[in-house]
Design a protein around this motif. Structure first.
Motif, PDB file in Angstrom:
ATOM      1  N   GLU A  48     -77.396  80.160 -42.397  1.00 27.39           N
ATOM      2  CA  GLU A  48     -77.009  80.462 -43.774  1.00 27.39           C
ATOM      3  C   GLU A  48     -75.876  81.473 -43.834  1.00 27.39           C
ATOM      4  OE1 GLU A  48     -77.735  78.929 -46.384  1.00 27.39           O
ATOM      5  OE2 GLU A  48     -79.354  77.662 -45.644  1.00 27.39           O
ATOM      6  N   TYR A 119     -89.079  87.337 -50.522  1.00 28.64           N
ATOM      7  CA  TYR A 119     -87.713  87.423 -51.040  1.00 28.64           C
ATOM      8  C   TYR A 119     -87.274  88.863 -51.237  1.00 28.64           C
ATOM      9  CZ  TYR A 119     -83.961  87.072 -54.536  1.00 28.64           C
ATOM     10  OH  TYR A 119     -82.779  87.212 -55.233  1.00 28.64           O
ATOM     11  N   TYR A 131     -78.750  84.795 -52.586  1.00 30.59           N
ATOM     12  CA  TYR A 131     -78.762  83.412 -52.106  1.00 30.59           C
ATOM     13  C   TYR A 131     -79.416  83.307 -50.729  1.00 30.59           C
ATOM     14  CZ  TYR A 131     -77.419  79.226 -49.705  1.00 30.59           C
ATOM     15  OH  TYR A 131     -77.491  78.085 -48.956  1.00 30.59           O
ATOM     16  N   ALA A 135     -82.822  81.375 -49.615  1.00 34.09           N
ATOM     17  CA  ALA A 135     -82.770  80.287 -48.642  1.00 34.09           C
ATOM     18  C   ALA A 135     -83.744  80.532 -47.491  1.00 34.09           C
ATOM     19  CB  ALA A 135     -81.348  80.131 -48.111  1.00 34.09           C
ATOM     20  N   VAL A 147     -82.916  78.169 -54.557  1.00 32.82           N
ATOM     21  CA  VAL A 147     -81.715  78.318 -53.742  1.00 32.82           C
ATOM     22  C   VAL A 147     -80.543  77.725 -54.515  1.00 32.82           C
ATOM     23  CG1 VAL A 147     -80.642  77.825 -51.519  1.00 32.82           C
ATOM     24  CG2 VAL A 147     -83.133  78.121 -51.671  1.00 32.82           C
ATOM     25  N   ALA A 190     -85.288  72.352 -51.686  1.00 38.94           N
ATOM     26  CA  ALA A 190     -83.995  73.045 -51.702  1.00 38.94           C
ATOM     27  C   ALA A 190     -82.980  72.319 -50.836  1.00 38.94           C
ATOM     28  CB  ALA A 190     -84.176  74.489 -51.228  1.00 38.94           C
TER      29      ALA A 190
END
Length: 351
Positions: A48, A119, A131, A135, A147, A190
C-alpha cells in the motif's frame, strides 16, 4: 443498517471478485482466503505504501525485490537507510521511504514485529494515514473499514452519478463506499471495488458492457460515465532551475553530499548543488575550474518541474571539503541515488 439494494450490490461485487480477482504478489486470493489463509500485514502495508501515486505494474518488481531482501518487518527495521533508499529509487516521493523505515522500526521495537489490527492504532504509525490504515485493517485483518483510493472514488462517482468535483466530494464518495462495505469479507470487498475500477470501470473507455454493476449504475444509465469523476482543475506546475556539481578524483572517487533530513530527497546521498528556484545562485562545493556539461537534466516532482545544469571538475588528491562525502568508486552505486541525481550522473558519464 444496510438496505437490500446495498446488500445485493455487495454480493454481486464479491461474486465477481471470486471469479476475476487479480493475482498480485502481496495478495491472498479469494480461494486461499476462503480456506483460512490470512494475508501478511507486512506485505499488505508495504504494497500500500508503494502503490501510493503509482501503478501495480510499476510496483510489482520493487515489491518482489524488497520482500526478497527484507522478508519481514523486523528485517526491514534492521536495514541501513542507504540500502532502502537505493532500492526505492525510481518510485519517487522519498518521504514515503523514510517513513517506511521509521514505521518498520516502530513496529519491530514497540509491537514485537506485529502490526496492530485496529484502524485508530494503525494511524499512530509513522507515514500511515487514513487510507493506508483502512487498507491494512480491512485487507490484513478483515476489519470493517472503508478503503477509498482513486479506483474506489471513480466507481462510487459513476455508480451514484455524483458530479460534485474531487477532492471536495471525497466525504460523500466515502459515505457511499461505506454503505456498501459488508460486515463479512470487508477486505475482499475493498479489493473487489479496487479491481473493478482498475480493470473495468477505468478512467477512459470503461467496459460497461461486462461490468457486474451495469444495471444499477446511474451514470451508465444517464450516459455520463466517461465524464466522472469530476475534478477541480489543477494549477499548472511551475518550473524551477538549479545546478549540480560532480567532482571526481584521479582514482575514481566521487564527491557526494547527504541532503538534510527534511525536505525533498531528505537524508539521501546526492551531488552537491544549488537551491532550486527561479534564479538559483551558482554554489560550487569548493573553488575550482568548473566546466558546464552540454545538456541538462529534466525531472518532474509532485508540485514542480525541475531543470538542472551539470558542472564538473577534478577533485584534488587528499582534498576533503567539510560536510561532504568522498566515496570510493568501488563503493559507489548509481542505483543508490534518487532518480534525479542518477540522471545527472548518466549525463556526466556520457559526456
Amino acid at each position: 443498517m444496510r438496505d437490500c439494494t446495498e446488500i445485493d450490490l455487495s454480493k454481486t461485487l464479491l461474486d465477481w471478485y471470486d471469479r476475476h480477482a487479480r493475482e498480485m504478489p502481496w495478495r491472498i486470493g479469494p480461494v486461499d482466503r476462503a480456506a483460512g489463509v490470512m494475508p501478511d500485514p507486512y506485505r499488505v502495508w508495504l504494497s500500500e505504501v508503494m502503490l501510493q501515486q503509482t501503478t501495480v505494474a510499476a510496483v510489482r518488481d520493487y515489491f518482489i525485490r524488497f520482500t526478497t531482501r527484507w522478508p519481514t518487518v523486523k528485517a526491514l527495521a534492521q536495514a541501513q537507510d542507504d540500502q532502502v533508499m537505493g532500492e526505492w529509487a525510481g518510485l519517487g516521493y522519498y518521504a514515503r521511504a523514510r517513513n517506511l523505515l521509521k514505521c518498520a522500526r516502530v513496529v519491530a521495537a514497540e509491537y514485537d514485529g506485529q502490526f496492530p489490527e485496529r484502524y485508530d492504532e494503525l494511524l499512530t504509525l509513522p507515514g500511515v494515514g487514513p487510507y493506508t490504515a483502512a487498507a491494512i485493517a480491512a485487507i490484513a485483518f478483515d476489519q470493517s473499514e472503508t478503503v477509498l483510493d482513486g479506483n474506489v472514488e471513480r466507481v462510487m462517482a459513476r455508480l451514484y452519478d455524483i458530479h460534485d468535483p474531487l477532492p471536495g466530494s471525497k466525504p460523500l464518495l466515502k459515505e457511499k463506499a461505506a454503505s456498501l462495505t459488508p460486515p463479512l469479507r470487508p477486505g475482499d470487498h475493498a479489493q473487489a471495488v479496487m479491481d473493478l475500477g482498475a480493470t473495468i470501470c477505468t478512467p477512459k473507455s470503461p467496459a460497461c458492457g461486462i461490468c457486474p454493476l451495469y444495471a444499477p449504475c446511474l451514470a451508465r444509465a444517464a450516459g455520463t460515465q466517461t465524464e466522472l469523476p469530476q475534478k477541480t482543475p489543477k494549477k499548472p506546475k511551475p518550473t524551477r532551475l538549479g545546478h549540480i556539481y560532480i567532482a571526481q578524483r584521479r582514482d575514481g572517487a566521487l564527491l557526494l553530499e547527504r541532503r538534510p533530513d527534511k525536505g525533498l530527497l531528505g537524508g539521501m546521498l546526492g551531488w552537491p548543488g544549488s537551491d532550486w528556484s527561479d534564479a538559483p545562485v551558482e554554489n560550487p562545493p569548493f573553488p575550482a575550474r568548473w566546466q558546464e556539461i552540454p545538456g541538462e537534466v529534466r525531472h518532474t516532482f509532485t508540485h514542480f518541474h525541475l531543470i538542472l545544469r551539470i558542472w564538473t571538475t577534478k577533485l584534488p588528491d587528499g582534498f576533503t571539503p567539510d560536510d561532504f562525502v568522498i566515496m570510493d568508486k568501488h563503493q559507489f552505486k548509481p542505483s543508490d541515488l534518487p532518480t534525479v541525481m542518477r540522471k545527472g550522473f548518466d549525463l556526466w558519464r556520457g559526456q
